[in-house]
Write a protein that holds these residues in place. Structure first.
Motif, PDB file in Angstrom:
ATOM      1  N   SER A   2      37.072  31.597  46.010  1.00 36.49           N
ATOM      2  CA  SER A   2      38.131  32.590  46.179  1.00 36.49           C
ATOM      3  C   SER A   2      37.501  33.929  46.563  1.00 36.49           C
ATOM      4  O   SER A   2      36.282  34.121  46.459  1.00 36.49           O
ATOM      5  CB  SER A   2      38.924  32.752  44.877  1.00 36.49           C
ATOM      6  N   GLY A   3      38.348  34.880  46.987  1.00 36.24           N
ATOM      7  CA  GLY A   3      37.832  36.184  47.370  1.00 36.24           C
ATOM      8  C   GLY A   3      37.106  36.882  46.238  1.00 36.24           C
ATOM      9  O   GLY A   3      36.029  37.460  46.432  1.00 36.24           O
ATOM     10  N   GLY A   4      37.681  36.817  45.033  1.00 42.11           N
ATOM     11  CA  GLY A   4      37.041  37.438  43.889  1.00 42.11           C
ATOM     12  C   GLY A   4      35.724  36.774  43.519  1.00 42.11           C
ATOM     13  O   GLY A   4      34.743  37.448  43.178  1.00 42.11           O
ATOM     14  N   GLN A   5      35.678  35.437  43.602  1.00 44.15           N
ATOM     15  CA  GLN A   5      34.447  34.715  43.297  1.00 44.15           C
ATOM     16  C   GLN A   5      33.352  35.061  44.306  1.00 44.15           C
ATOM     17  O   GLN A   5      32.199  35.283  43.941  1.00 44.15           O
ATOM     18  CB  GLN A   5      34.711  33.211  43.308  1.00 44.15           C
ATOM     19  N   ARG A   6      33.732  35.125  45.570  1.00 44.50           N
ATOM     20  CA  ARG A   6      32.726  35.396  46.597  1.00 44.50           C
ATOM     21  C   ARG A   6      32.187  36.820  46.474  1.00 44.50           C
ATOM     22  O   ARG A   6      31.005  37.078  46.714  1.00 44.50           O
ATOM     23  CB  ARG A   6      33.322  35.164  47.988  1.00 44.50           C
ATOM     24  N   ARG A   7      33.065  37.768  46.071  1.00 45.27           N
ATOM     25  CA  ARG A   7      32.595  39.140  45.891  1.00 45.27           C
ATOM     26  C   ARG A   7      31.635  39.216  44.723  1.00 45.27           C
ATOM     27  O   ARG A   7      30.628  39.932  44.770  1.00 45.27           O
ATOM     28  CB  ARG A   7      33.798  40.065  45.658  1.00 45.27           C
ATOM     29  N   PRO A  24      33.349  47.684  46.821  1.00 44.51           N
ATOM     30  CA  PRO A  24      33.206  46.365  46.182  1.00 44.51           C
ATOM     31  C   PRO A  24      34.476  45.539  46.107  1.00 44.51           C
ATOM     32  O   PRO A  24      34.402  44.314  46.087  1.00 44.51           O
ATOM     33  CB  PRO A  24      32.688  46.704  44.780  1.00 44.51           C
ATOM     34  N   SER A  25      35.661  46.167  46.050  1.00 44.80           N
ATOM     35  CA  SER A  25      36.879  45.376  45.841  1.00 44.80           C
ATOM     36  C   SER A  25      37.817  45.361  47.044  1.00 44.80           C
ATOM     37  O   SER A  25      38.969  44.942  46.915  1.00 44.80           O
ATOM     38  CB  SER A  25      37.636  45.898  44.611  1.00 44.80           C
ATOM     39  N   THR A  26      37.339  45.793  48.201  1.00 39.76           N
ATOM     40  CA  THR A  26      38.183  45.784  49.392  1.00 39.76           C
ATOM     41  C   THR A  26      38.650  44.367  49.710  1.00 39.76           C
ATOM     42  O   THR A  26      37.862  43.428  49.726  1.00 39.76           O
ATOM     43  CB  THR A  26      37.411  46.349  50.601  1.00 39.76           C
ATOM     44  N   ASP A  85      43.049  40.985  45.660  1.00 37.56           N
ATOM     45  CA  ASP A  85      44.356  41.228  45.058  1.00 37.56           C
ATOM     46  C   ASP A  85      44.162  42.000  43.754  1.00 37.56           C
ATOM     47  O   ASP A  85      43.045  42.071  43.215  1.00 37.56           O
ATOM     48  CB  ASP A  85      45.085  39.906  44.792  1.00 37.56           C
ATOM     49  N   PRO A  86      45.236  42.636  43.220  1.00 39.98           N
ATOM     50  CA  PRO A  86      45.092  43.486  42.035  1.00 39.98           C
ATOM     51  C   PRO A  86      44.445  42.799  40.841  1.00 39.98           C
ATOM     52  O   PRO A  86      43.631  43.400  40.132  1.00 39.98           O
ATOM     53  CB  PRO A  86      46.530  43.898  41.723  1.00 39.98           C
ATOM     54  N   GLN A  87      44.776  41.530  40.604  1.00 40.34           N
ATOM     55  CA  GLN A  87      44.195  40.830  39.458  1.00 40.34           C
ATOM     56  C   GLN A  87      42.692  40.629  39.652  1.00 40.34           C
ATOM     57  O   GLN A  87      41.903  40.827  38.730  1.00 40.34           O
ATOM     58  CB  GLN A  87      44.882  39.481  39.260  1.00 40.34           C
ATOM     59  N   SER A  88      42.284  40.248  40.865  1.00 43.00           N
ATOM     60  CA  SER A  88      40.857  40.057  41.145  1.00 43.00           C
ATOM     61  C   SER A  88      40.097  41.369  41.074  1.00 43.00           C
ATOM     62  O   SER A  88      38.955  41.416  40.620  1.00 43.00           O
ATOM     63  CB  SER A  88      40.676  39.419  42.532  1.00 43.00           C
ATOM     64  N   ARG A  89      40.735  42.453  41.518  1.00 44.65           N
ATOM     65  CA  ARG A  89      40.091  43.759  41.447  1.00 44.65           C
ATOM     66  C   ARG A  89      39.828  44.149  39.995  1.00 44.65           C
ATOM     67  O   ARG A  89      38.735  44.590  39.640  1.00 44.65           O
ATOM     68  CB  ARG A  89      40.960  44.826  42.122  1.00 44.65           C
ATOM     69  N   ALA A  90      40.844  44.000  39.142  1.00 51.24           N
ATOM     70  CA  ALA A  90      40.688  44.350  37.730  1.00 51.24           C
ATOM     71  C   ALA A  90      39.602  43.503  37.071  1.00 51.24           C
ATOM     72  O   ALA A  90      38.828  43.999  36.239  1.00 51.24           O
ATOM     73  CB  ALA A  90      42.019  44.174  37.006  1.00 51.24           C
ATOM     74  N   ASN A  91      39.528  42.229  37.452  1.00 49.50           N
ATOM     75  CA  ASN A  91      38.497  41.348  36.921  1.00 49.50           C
ATOM     76  C   ASN A  91      37.115  41.804  37.374  1.00 49.50           C
ATOM     77  O   ASN A  91      36.151  41.815  36.592  1.00 49.50           O
ATOM     78  CB  ASN A  91      38.771  39.916  37.372  1.00 49.50           C
ATOM     79  N   LEU A  92      37.012  42.209  38.643  1.00 44.51           N
ATOM     80  CA  LEU A  92      35.732  42.675  39.166  1.00 44.51           C
ATOM     81  C   LEU A  92      35.284  43.952  38.457  1.00 44.51           C
ATOM     82  O   LEU A  92      34.107  44.129  38.153  1.00 44.51           O
ATOM     83  CB  LEU A  92      35.834  42.909  40.670  1.00 44.51           C
ATOM     84  N   TRP A  93      36.238  44.857  38.159  1.00 48.66           N
ATOM     85  CA  TRP A  93      35.894  46.088  37.448  1.00 48.66           C
ATOM     86  C   TRP A  93      35.225  45.776  36.115  1.00 48.66           C
ATOM     87  O   TRP A  93      34.255  46.426  35.721  1.00 48.66           O
ATOM     88  CB  TRP A  93      37.143  46.931  37.204  1.00 48.66           C
ATOM     89  N   GLN A  94      35.770  44.784  35.428  1.00 55.70           N
ATOM     90  CA  GLN A  94      35.207  44.398  34.129  1.00 55.70           C
ATOM     91  C   GLN A  94      33.743  43.983  34.283  1.00 55.70           C
ATOM     92  O   GLN A  94      32.887  44.350  33.470  1.00 55.70           O
ATOM     93  CB  GLN A  94      36.028  43.258  33.534  1.00 55.70           C
ATOM     94  N   HIS A  95      33.465  43.243  35.355  1.00 62.42           N
ATOM     95  CA  HIS A  95      32.097  42.769  35.555  1.00 62.42           C
ATOM     96  C   HIS A  95      31.177  43.898  35.993  1.00 62.42           C
ATOM     97  O   HIS A  95      29.984  43.903  35.636  1.00 62.42           O
ATOM     98  CB  HIS A  95      32.085  41.630  36.572  1.00 62.42           C
TER      99      HIS A  95
END
Length: 326
Positions: free
Chosen positions: A147-152, A172-174, A177-187
């Motif tokens: 997924s996009g979030g996984q690949r980022r 980093p989050s361009t 989707d909003p859920q994936s962005r929030a998840n990425l912020w946590q990481h």
């Protein structure tokens, strides 16, 4: 071989400049950047297109040579030892760095080899990073199947495989989707909290900068025009934005005059059926404003109080919205 000592100041730049020679005249993309980033900080670097943000980032990552000025990055002189800087930093580009048809494990092992890391160490580090960023079980999968979030997050693993003290994240989050962005912020927070990594990131999302960054640097016309914590920067905007809706358009001019007489009132605009202004503390001022309107026979049928946002700060400093500039 022991790891080099981590400096307290991870980035220090003085008078950093970059000039491009045009056919008729020189173009100053960066006019003299002074900045400092301490160990363990997450620092956001914000600026509209053409402000010098990308050029500065490329100089700090050794992808462009400065025209003038000096800088140390991760304790290494940028000009004297660019290869030494590259060994001690991680860089995650906006475009990403993984091949769609390649398998995740092969990409990570090949990337580690570029840093001279042996296979056993590389695999152990890669597995630990995949687990830390919630990417267990993808070793044999193709990058295109993520997924996009996984690949980022995989891009970030690639940037950390050599255990850098400092990582640069470009947008980093361009595209997430909003859920994936929030998840990425946590990481990204975990990079600082769990690994002690200093993070320097660029972003066009105000909420991202507000949620993630310990400090923010705003660049415009090739120079730093403001810096500070998100809260400190928001206090530079002239108070809360208050919007009053009047029962009758005929009442708007009178209401605007009364509101404009309140202590600290600024930027009063009366048009249509609304009055807009800034007040130092909009919420606390409302009861007194309503009493004042009532005393003069005016009726407010709606009110909105909006706290300053980082986008308001950016608009105040540069005359442009960061999202519009993006």
């Amino acid at each position: 071989m022991s790891q080099p000592e981590t400096p307290e100041i991870m980035i220090s730049a003085k008078g950093l400049k970059r000039t491009y020679k045009g056919r008729k005249s020189a173009v100053e993309a960066v006019r003299g950047i002074d900045l400092s980033v301490r160990r363990g900080e997450i620092v956001g670097f914000l600026g509209p297109n053409g402000a010098g943000k990308t050029t500065t980032l490329k100089m700090l990552c050794t992808l462009l040579e400065p025209t003038a000025g000096s800088a140390t990055v991760a304790g290494i002189d940028l000009r004297a030892d660019p290869a030494g800087v590259r060994r001690r930093i991680g860089y995650v580009s906006q475009a990403g760095s993984t091949l769609g048809e390649a398998r995740v494990g092969n990409e990570l092992m090949d990337h580690a080899r570029l840093y001279g890391i042996n296979a056993q160490t590389a695999r152990a580090r890669a597995m630990a990073l995949l687990n830390a960023l919630d990417l267990e079980g993808i070793w044999e999968r193709k990058c295109s199947a993520l997924s996009g979030g996984q690949r980022r997050r995989l891009d970030i693993v690639m940037g950390l495989i050599h255990e850098p003290q400092l990582v640069f994240l470009d947008e980093p989050s361009t595209g997430l989707d909003p859920q994936s962005r929030a998840n990425l912020w946590q990481h990204i927070r975990r990079l600082r909290d769990d690994f002690g990594t200093t993070v320097f990131l660029t972003t066009h999302y105000m909420d991202e900068a507000d949620n993630l960054c310990d400090r923010i640097l705003v660049v415009d016309h090739g120079e730093i025009v403001a810096e500070g914590t998100p809260d400190a920067l928001k206090k530079r905007v002239s108070g809360d934005a208050v919007t009053l809706t009047l029962a009758s358009p005929e009442e708007v001019a009178r209401a605007g005059g009364l509101a404009g007489a309140l202590p600290g009132a600024a930027d009063v605009v009366a048009e249509g059926s609304t009055v807009r202004l800034h007040l130092p503390d909009g919420g606390a001022a409302l009861p007194g404003l309503f009493r004042l309107l009532d005393q003069h026979g005016l009726t407010a049928i709606g009110v909105e109080v909006k706290r300053p946002t980082l986008d308001d700060v950016f608009l105040t400093l540069t005359g442009r919205s960061l999202r519009d500039a993006a």
